[in-house]
Design a protein around this motif. Structure first.
Motif, mmCIF file in Angstrom:
data_model
loop_
_atom_site.group_PDB
_atom_site.id
_atom_site.type_symbol
_atom_site.label_atom_id
_atom_site.label_comp_id
_atom_site.label_asym_id
_atom_site.label_seq_id
_atom_site.Cartn_x
_atom_site.Cartn_y
_atom_site.Cartn_z
ATOM 1 N N ALA A 209 0.835 -1.195 0.000
ATOM 2 C CA ALA A 209 0.000 0.000 0.000
ATOM 3 C C ALA A 209 0.874 1.250 0.000
ATOM 4 O O ALA A 209 0.623 2.209 -0.734
ATOM 5 N N GLY A 210 1.941 1.198 0.813
ATOM 6 C CA GLY A 210 2.821 2.358 0.905
ATOM 7 C C GLY A 210 3.548 2.625 -0.394
ATOM 8 O O GLY A 210 3.587 3.755 -0.893
ATOM 9 N N SER A 211 4.105 1.571 -0.987
ATOM 10 C CA SER A 211 4.897 1.791 -2.195
ATOM 11 C C SER A 211 4.008 2.258 -3.340
ATOM 12 O O SER A 211 4.387 3.141 -4.113
ATOM 13 N N VAL A 212 2.793 1.712 -3.405
ATOM 14 C CA VAL A 212 1.892 2.147 -4.467
ATOM 15 C C VAL A 212 1.515 3.614 -4.277
ATOM 16 O O VAL A 212 1.539 4.420 -5.209
ATOM 17 N N THR A 213 1.185 3.934 -3.043
ATOM 18 C CA THR A 213 0.742 5.297 -2.781
ATOM 19 C C THR A 213 1.843 6.311 -3.071
ATOM 20 O O THR A 213 1.624 7.322 -3.739
ATOM 21 N N PHE A 214 3.019 6.022 -2.590
ATOM 22 C CA PHE A 214 4.048 7.057 -2.632
ATOM 23 C C PHE A 214 4.923 6.995 -3.876
ATOM 24 O O PHE A 214 5.502 7.996 -4.267
ATOM 25 N N TYR A 215 5.046 5.847 -4.522
ATOM 26 C CA TYR A 215 5.902 5.771 -5.708
ATOM 27 C C TYR A 215 5.100 5.562 -6.984
ATOM 28 O O TYR A 215 5.065 6.416 -7.856
ATOM 29 N N VAL A 216 4.413 4.422 -7.057
ATOM 30 C CA VAL A 216 3.676 4.112 -8.292
ATOM 31 C C VAL A 216 2.627 5.184 -8.582
ATOM 32 O O VAL A 216 2.463 5.645 -9.698
ATOM 33 N N GLY A 217 1.953 5.604 -7.536
ATOM 34 C CA GLY A 217 0.871 6.575 -7.719
ATOM 35 C C GLY A 217 1.382 7.989 -7.930
ATOM 36 O O GLY A 217 0.588 8.918 -8.118
ATOM 37 N N GLY A 218 2.669 8.177 -7.879
ATOM 38 C CA GLY A 218 3.234 9.500 -8.113
ATOM 39 C C GLY A 218 2.767 10.514 -7.094
ATOM 40 O O GLY A 218 2.400 11.640 -7.420
ATOM 41 N N PHE A 219 2.790 10.114 -5.841
ATOM 42 C CA PHE A 219 2.284 10.951 -4.764
ATOM 43 C C PHE A 219 2.969 12.325 -4.748
ATOM 44 O O PHE A 219 2.326 13.354 -4.649
ATOM 45 N N PHE A 220 4.309 12.287 -4.931
ATOM 46 C CA PHE A 220 5.036 13.542 -4.792
ATOM 47 C C PHE A 220 4.928 14.392 -6.057
ATOM 48 O O PHE A 220 4.861 15.604 -6.008
ATOM 49 N N GLU A 221 4.871 13.710 -7.228
ATOM 50 C CA GLU A 221 4.820 14.452 -8.482
ATOM 51 C C GLU A 221 3.466 15.126 -8.685
ATOM 52 O O GLU A 221 3.367 16.184 -9.288
ATOM 53 N N ARG A 222 2.416 14.472 -8.186
ATOM 54 C CA ARG A 222 1.085 14.993 -8.458
ATOM 55 C C ARG A 222 0.841 16.330 -7.793
ATOM 56 O O ARG A 222 -0.046 17.064 -8.172
ATOM 57 N N GLY A 223 1.649 16.601 -6.774
ATOM 58 C CA GLY A 223 1.519 17.871 -6.084
ATOM 59 C C GLY A 223 0.166 18.072 -5.447
ATOM 60 O O GLY A 223 -0.321 19.179 -5.294
ATOM 61 N N GLN A 224 -0.464 16.966 -5.115
ATOM 62 C CA GLN A 224 -1.812 17.064 -4.560
ATOM 63 C C GLN A 224 -1.881 16.152 -3.351
ATOM 64 O O GLN A 224 -1.531 14.971 -3.458
ATOM 65 N N ALA A 225 -2.311 16.670 -2.218
ATOM 66 C CA ALA A 225 -2.328 15.857 -1.012
ATOM 67 C C ALA A 225 -3.657 15.120 -0.889
ATOM 68 O O ALA A 225 -4.629 15.667 -0.382
ATOM 69 N N ASP A 226 -3.728 13.912 -1.434
ATOM 70 C CA ASP A 226 -4.888 13.060 -1.162
ATOM 71 C C ASP A 226 -4.446 11.601 -1.199
ATOM 72 O O ASP A 226 -3.284 11.301 -1.421
ATOM 73 N N LEU A 227 -5.370 10.704 -0.941
ATOM 74 C CA LEU A 227 -5.010 9.280 -0.876
ATOM 75 C C LEU A 227 -5.659 8.497 -2.014
ATOM 76 O O LEU A 227 -5.831 7.292 -1.927
ATOM 77 N N GLU A 228 -6.005 9.195 -3.087
ATOM 78 C CA GLU A 228 -6.713 8.509 -4.165
ATOM 79 C C GLU A 228 -5.930 7.342 -4.762
ATOM 80 O O GLU A 228 -6.481 6.257 -4.932
ATOM 81 N N PRO A 229 -4.640 7.523 -5.067
ATOM 82 C CA PRO A 229 -3.900 6.386 -5.627
ATOM 83 C C PRO A 229 -3.875 5.200 -4.657
ATOM 84 O O PRO A 229 -3.950 4.046 -5.067
ATOM 85 N N PHE A 230 -3.790 5.525 -3.358
ATOM 86 C CA PHE A 230 -3.773 4.488 -2.325
ATOM 87 C C PHE A 230 -5.049 3.652 -2.389
ATOM 88 O O PHE A 230 -5.014 2.422 -2.486
ATOM 89 N N PHE A 231 -6.182 4.318 -2.397
ATOM 90 C CA PHE A 231 -7.449 3.568 -2.401
ATOM 91 C C PHE A 231 -7.746 2.932 -3.755
ATOM 92 O O PHE A 231 -8.316 1.845 -3.811
ATOM 93 N N ASP A 232 -7.327 3.612 -4.839
ATOM 94 C CA ASP A 232 -7.525 3.028 -6.172
ATOM 95 C C ASP A 232 -6.908 1.629 -6.265
ATOM 96 O O ASP A 232 -7.387 0.771 -7.000
ATOM 97 N N PHE A 233 -5.843 1.469 -5.530
ATOM 98 C CA PHE A 233 -5.089 0.223 -5.609
ATOM 99 C C PHE A 233 -5.719 -0.888 -4.755
ATOM 100 O O PHE A 233 -5.443 -2.073 -4.954
ATOM 101 N N HIS A 234 -6.588 -0.538 -3.828
ATOM 102 C CA HIS A 234 -7.090 -1.532 -2.875
ATOM 103 C C HIS A 234 -7.773 -2.750 -3.501
ATOM 104 O O HIS A 234 -7.532 -3.873 -3.048
ATOM 105 N N PRO A 235 -8.629 -2.572 -4.528
ATOM 106 C CA PRO A 235 -9.256 -3.769 -5.090
ATOM 107 C C PRO A 235 -8.215 -4.784 -5.551
ATOM 108 O O PRO A 235 -8.386 -5.998 -5.364
ATOM 109 N N TRP A 236 -7.135 -4.294 -6.132
ATOM 110 C CA TRP A 236 -6.113 -5.202 -6.667
ATOM 111 C C TRP A 236 -5.267 -5.802 -5.564
ATOM 112 O O TRP A 236 -4.828 -6.948 -5.662
#
Ligand code: ADP
Ligand code: MG
Lengths: 312, 244
Positions: free
Chosen positions: B32-59
């Motif tokens: 969950a952490g690696s997806v949120t912060f790396y794969v989901g581009g947490f830092f690049e998106r410049g937006q503070a939310d957890l959408e990539p984190f939750f998007d990944f949950h079904p998988w």
């Protein structure tokens, strides 16, 4: 009311008829031994009594509660040890028994007291904090027994309670069963014939899903050709002429050698279990034969068992 | 109720007496952490939310939940302890629900351990905390639905491997029914009313709407219904297969 009542109980698995219309009752104070070859239907019968399998036909009740219609009440009054004494291997014996106590409706101090009582009865104290996984077979079996006894049930059903135990452990378990016999109705299953003699008040020989014989262990022994047979070992060799005379005594069927290389003795077999002891003794005295050993046999259960179950 | 509670506590404790719990939680947090912060581009998106984190949950749940649910009943049957359990004075529904709740609460604990992610985004920006809360709820409900499916499948077999694979396959179908992979071929053959019906069974669609902050009654009914349906199947299957 009988503590255990079974009427026309049957169970089939597809084409396999595991139990075919068994009927009997068991009262307080009785210890019934189910004897029978592997696959006879002993475990299947016990599983139906315990409410694990649903009968295909017939009915059964524990303390008056039908095991199907009123299963919960029946199971409350029953202590059951399944074959192989399954438990939760990752739990310690203590936490496993605490779980059982709670399920059995004990709370707090009451639960601890019930666990302590059961632990004492089966002598489990030394391994309480070990995971069940790491226990020896004997201790695992005792955990299973403690679980079955915990609520001091009126009816106990124990599937092969001594299987795989060493002789001392077997002895302990038999003593335990014996000590509870007076106040409960107990059914055990076993392949071990001496066990029936040692603990049971009643033996039930089962084969192919049917009860073939239901009687006291003594009655079962009385079916043996060796029942009331007289074993004689003379000082020196028993003269052939005396042996012939023994065979000709009234009530004697035949004389046979003990049949072991280190055993010079003979068995004098009676007709229909007749009491031939005094006659044998008298003849030996009259012929001046020195007797090293003489005893009256009770009968051989293994032979009886073989005869009954092979004929079925 | 008391009996369900006793079974629940035993089961939950059992997770923590074996390495299962720790392995599950560590893998869950790492992925969950690696997806949120790396794969989901947490830092690049410049937006503070957890959408990539939750998007990944079904998988993530697609294989973590079957790993958790596979032992629920398969292991009881393999080891024979099911005979002990079901000859105690309890009912099958009590056993099924107690076990299910323990597994569900366990995933809840794993999910709760991701709260530091939530704190992090609040530290870095000002996310919509209502949406995040709804997303946690949606994720928890989805986990419950998958666990109910897994529990029912686990009652079908003594083999944990089979339970794992079949559960993952069924969960995949529920995730994918709304996706083009499934909908494309269906649309070509079936009337829209049916394809829409199939699509409305999509876990992904319901979950997506929840994590965008739109918690609607139909989403709650959907997840609740899935759980109820598969718990019922679980009870029936245990009754049917317990002694095989
Ligand atoms: N779950 C089952 N499915 C199919 N056959 C079974 C099942 N349980 C027992 N049997 C069959 O029923 C018969 C009786 O078995 P069982 O009661 O276990 O015998 P015993 O305990 O006397 O050795 C055997 O032929 C066995 O193979
Ligand atoms: Mg058996």
């Amino acid at each position: 009311m009988h503590l255990i009542e079974i009427e026309g109980l049957s169970k089939h698995f597809g084409d396999i008829e595991a139990v075919r219309g068994i009927s009997f009752t068991v009262d307080r104070g009785e210890v019934v031994g189910f004897l029978g070859p592997n696959g006879a239907g002993k475990s299947t019968t016990m599983k139906m009594l315990a409410g694990f399998l649903t009968p295909s036909a017939g009915r059964a009740s524990i303390c008056g509660h039908d095991v199907v219609e009123d299963g919960l009440a029946a199971r409350r009054r029953l202590g059951y040890l399944p074959e192989g004494a399954p438990a939760y291997p990752d739990m310690t014996a203590a936490s496993f028994l605490a779980f059982i106590a709670q399920i059995r409706g004990f709370r707090g101090a009451e639960a601890r007291a019930a666990v302590d009582r059961a632990v004492d009865r089966v002598d489990l104290g030394s391994v309480l904090e070990q995971p069940i996984d790491t226990l020896s077979k004997g201790f695992k079996r005792r955990v299973g027994l403690a679980q079955a006894l915990l609520h001091d049930p009126e009816v106990l059903i124990l599937d092969e309670p001594t299987d795989g135990l060493d002789p001392n452990q077997k002895h302990q378990v038999r003593q335990l069963i014996g000590s509870m016999a007076a106040t409960k109705a107990i059914i055990i299953s076993t392949h071990i014939l001496e066990e029936v003699d040692a603990v049971c008040t009643r033996a039930m020989v089962i084969a192919n899903g049917r009860v073939l014989v239901d009687g006291t262990p003594a009655a079962l022994e009385a079916r043996s050709p060796y029942h009331h047979a007289v074993y004689v070992r003379a000082e020196g060799k028993l003269p052939a002429s005396v042996q012939d005379e023994l065979g000709a005594l009234p009530g004697v069927k035949r004389v046979e050698a003990a049949g072991r290389a280190d055993d010079q003795g003979v068995y004098v077999l009676p007709q229909n279990g007749a009491d031939i002891g005094p006659l044998v003794r008298g003849l030996l005295a009259a012929r001046g034969v020195g007797v090293a050993e003489l005893r009256v046999e009770r009968g051989r259960l293994d032979g009886v068992f073989r005869d009954i179950t092979m004929a079925a | 109720m008391r009996t369900i509670g006793i079974i629940f506590r035993r089961e939950l404790a059992a997770y923590f007496t074996t390495p299962v719990a720790y392995v599950f939680i560590v893998i869950f947090l790492l992925l969950a952490g690696s997806v949120t912060f790396y794969v989901g581009g947490f830092f690049e998106r410049g937006q503070a939310d957890l959408e990539p984190f939750f998007d990944f949950h079904p998988w993530l749940y697609l294989f973590l939940i079957p790993a958790l649910s596979m032992r629920l009943w398969a292991e009881e049957r393999r080891s024979g302890s099911v005979e002990l359990l079901l000859t105690l004075p309890i009912t099958v529904p009590e056993a099924v629900i107690g076990k299910f709740l323990a597994a569900w609460v366990f995933t809840g604990i794993a999910l709760a351990l991701t709260v530091p992610f939530w704190i992090t985004v609040n530290y870095l920006g000002s996310p919509d905390n209502g949406v995040i809360l709804a997303s946690y709820l949606g994720s928890f409900l989805m986990a419950g639905a998958f666990l109910a499916i897994g529990g029912a499948v686990s009652a079908l077999t003594r083999s944990q491997v089979i339970a794992f694979v079949v559960t993952a396959a069924i969960c995949f179908l529920f995730i994918a029914t709304g996706s083009p992979i499934v909908q494309g071929p269906l649309r070509a053959w079936l009337p829209a009313a049916i394809t829409d019906g199939v699509s409305s069974l999509s876990v992904l669609d319901h979950f997506s709407s929840v994590i965008r902050g739109q918690v609607e009654l139909r989403d709650l009914v959907f997840f609740g219904g899935l759980m109820a349906l598969f718990l019922f199947a679980n009870i029936e299957l245990v009754e049917l297969k317990k002694a095989d």
